[in-house]
Design a protein around this motif. Sequence first.
Motif, short mmCIF file in Angstrom:
data_model
loop_
_atom_site.label_atom_id
_atom_site.label_comp_id
_atom_site.label_asym_id
_atom_site.label_seq_id
_atom_site.Cartn_x
_atom_site.Cartn_y
_atom_site.Cartn_z
N ALA A 1 2.11 -13.26 16.77
CA ALA A 1 2.35 -11.84 16.51
C ALA A 1 3.35 -11.31 17.57
CB ALA A 1 1.04 -11.06 16.59
N PRO A 2 4.22 -10.38 17.16
CA PRO A 2 4.28 -9.78 15.84
C PRO A 2 5.22 -10.52 14.89
CG PRO A 2 5.76 -8.63 17.33
CD PRO A 2 5.12 -9.76 18.11
N ASP A 3 4.74 -10.80 13.71
CA ASP A 3 5.63 -11.24 12.63
C ASP A 3 5.37 -10.36 11.42
OD1 ASP A 3 3.16 -12.32 12.00
OD2 ASP A 3 3.79 -14.38 12.30
N ILE A 4 4.14 -10.45 10.86
CA ILE A 4 3.79 -9.54 9.77
C ILE A 4 2.68 -8.59 10.20
CG2 ILE A 4 4.43 -11.24 8.03
CD1 ILE A 4 1.45 -11.70 7.55
N ALA A 5 2.29 -8.64 11.47
CA ALA A 5 1.23 -7.76 11.98
C ALA A 5 1.59 -7.31 13.39
CB ALA A 5 -0.11 -8.49 11.98
N ALA A 6 0.89 -6.27 13.84
CA ALA A 6 1.17 -5.69 15.15
C ALA A 6 0.79 -6.65 16.27
CB ALA A 6 0.40 -4.38 15.29
N PRO A 7 1.42 -6.52 17.43
CA PRO A 7 1.03 -7.36 18.58
C PRO A 7 -0.37 -6.99 19.08
CG PRO A 7 2.58 -5.67 19.26
CD PRO A 7 2.53 -5.61 17.76
N LEU A 8 -0.96 -7.90 19.84
CA LEU A 8 -2.32 -7.70 20.34
C LEU A 8 -2.31 -7.13 21.76
CD1 LEU A 8 -2.61 -10.04 18.13
CD2 LEU A 8 -4.63 -10.73 19.42
N GLU A 9 -3.40 -6.43 22.07
CA GLU A 9 -3.70 -6.04 23.44
C GLU A 9 -5.06 -6.67 23.77
OE1 GLU A 9 -3.58 -1.80 23.78
OE2 GLU A 9 -1.64 -1.66 22.78
N PRO A 10 -5.10 -7.99 23.94
CA PRO A 10 -6.38 -8.71 24.03
C PRO A 10 -7.21 -8.37 25.26
CG PRO A 10 -4.57 -10.15 24.60
CD PRO A 10 -3.96 -8.90 24.06
N LEU A 11 -6.59 -7.84 26.33
CA LEU A 11 -7.32 -7.53 27.55
C LEU A 11 -7.69 -6.05 27.66
CD1 LEU A 11 -5.35 -9.75 30.08
CD2 LEU A 11 -7.38 -10.31 28.74
N TRP A 12 -7.48 -5.30 26.57
CA TRP A 12 -7.90 -3.90 26.55
C TRP A 12 -9.41 -3.84 26.79
CZ3 TRP A 12 -11.52 -1.23 23.76
CH2 TRP A 12 -11.44 0.16 23.78
N PRO A 13 -9.92 -2.85 27.53
CA PRO A 13 -9.24 -1.68 28.13
C PRO A 13 -8.75 -1.91 29.55
CG PRO A 13 -11.59 -1.43 28.39
CD PRO A 13 -11.39 -2.75 27.67
N PHE A 14 -8.83 -3.13 30.07
CA PHE A 14 -8.44 -3.39 31.45
C PHE A 14 -6.92 -3.50 31.60
CE2 PHE A 14 -12.53 -5.43 30.49
CZ PHE A 14 -13.35 -4.64 31.29
N TYR A 15 -6.27 -3.99 30.56
CA TYR A 15 -4.82 -4.10 30.56
C TYR A 15 -4.36 -3.65 29.19
CZ TYR A 15 -0.12 -6.12 30.90
OH TYR A 15 1.24 -6.30 30.93
N ARG A 16 -3.65 -2.53 29.14
CA ARG A 16 -3.37 -1.86 27.87
C ARG A 16 -2.01 -2.18 27.27
NH1 ARG A 16 -6.91 2.59 26.96
NH2 ARG A 16 -8.45 2.79 28.62
N GLU A 17 -1.34 -3.20 27.76
CA GLU A 17 -0.05 -3.58 27.21
C GLU A 17 -0.19 -4.79 26.29
OE1 GLU A 17 2.78 -1.92 27.63
OE2 GLU A 17 1.66 -0.44 28.81
N PRO A 18 0.64 -4.86 25.24
CA PRO A 18 0.59 -6.03 24.35
C PRO A 18 0.98 -7.30 25.08
CG PRO A 18 1.82 -4.22 23.34
CD PRO A 18 1.61 -3.86 24.79
#
Length: 202
Positions: free
Chosen positions: A123-140
């Motif tokens: 991602a991203p190709d057909i879907a939005a990028p992830l923010e897997p470490l949210w809420p500690f790190y809020r950037e994709p």
Amino acid sequence: MVDVTGHLGMALLFAAPAWIVWGRRAALGFTGFALLTAMLPDTDLILQGFLPVTHHGVTHTVVFVVMMSILAGVFAARWLTAWLNAHRWIRSTEIAAETVFIFATTGLVVGGTSHLFADILSAPDIAAPLEPLWPFYREPIIVDVIYYDSPIWNFGLIAVAIGLHLVLARYRSYPLDTRYRIGNRTGGDSDTTRRAAGDQFE
């Protein structure tokens, strides 16, 4: 994101070390738990019909995966411990609820985390990028080296993963001696003793 085949392949790859850590029979169970959560983050596609969630949102975070895995691990410890101790296939009557909790929760976390990792790679190709470490790190977090519909990646992942599991299954080894082993322990360090301990998993 990769498709379902790719996600299952990634979960199998993440679960492969179980053959060394847990032993043969337990490795199959561990892999089963990992496969159960291989598609867990994509529950947002179902929840979209009922809740204000977006794809690749909160369900695609480590926090969500760990929380759901812990809840499922508590359930497994409560309801599966007695069944595992009574099952002939396990060959043990000494499995503690704590061991079942650690075993199940770890397997489920591995499966869910493998999904996040695969989506980060695609991602991203057909879907939005992830923010897997949210809420500690809020950037994709974006790597984007795999395309969703790529048969090479999707079928290649599962083919490599299955091959790796077959190789590890054929390799005769003994599980690590930890407090969370599945099976009865025997004392001593001799080859005979180690073989007796290993045979419980075969």
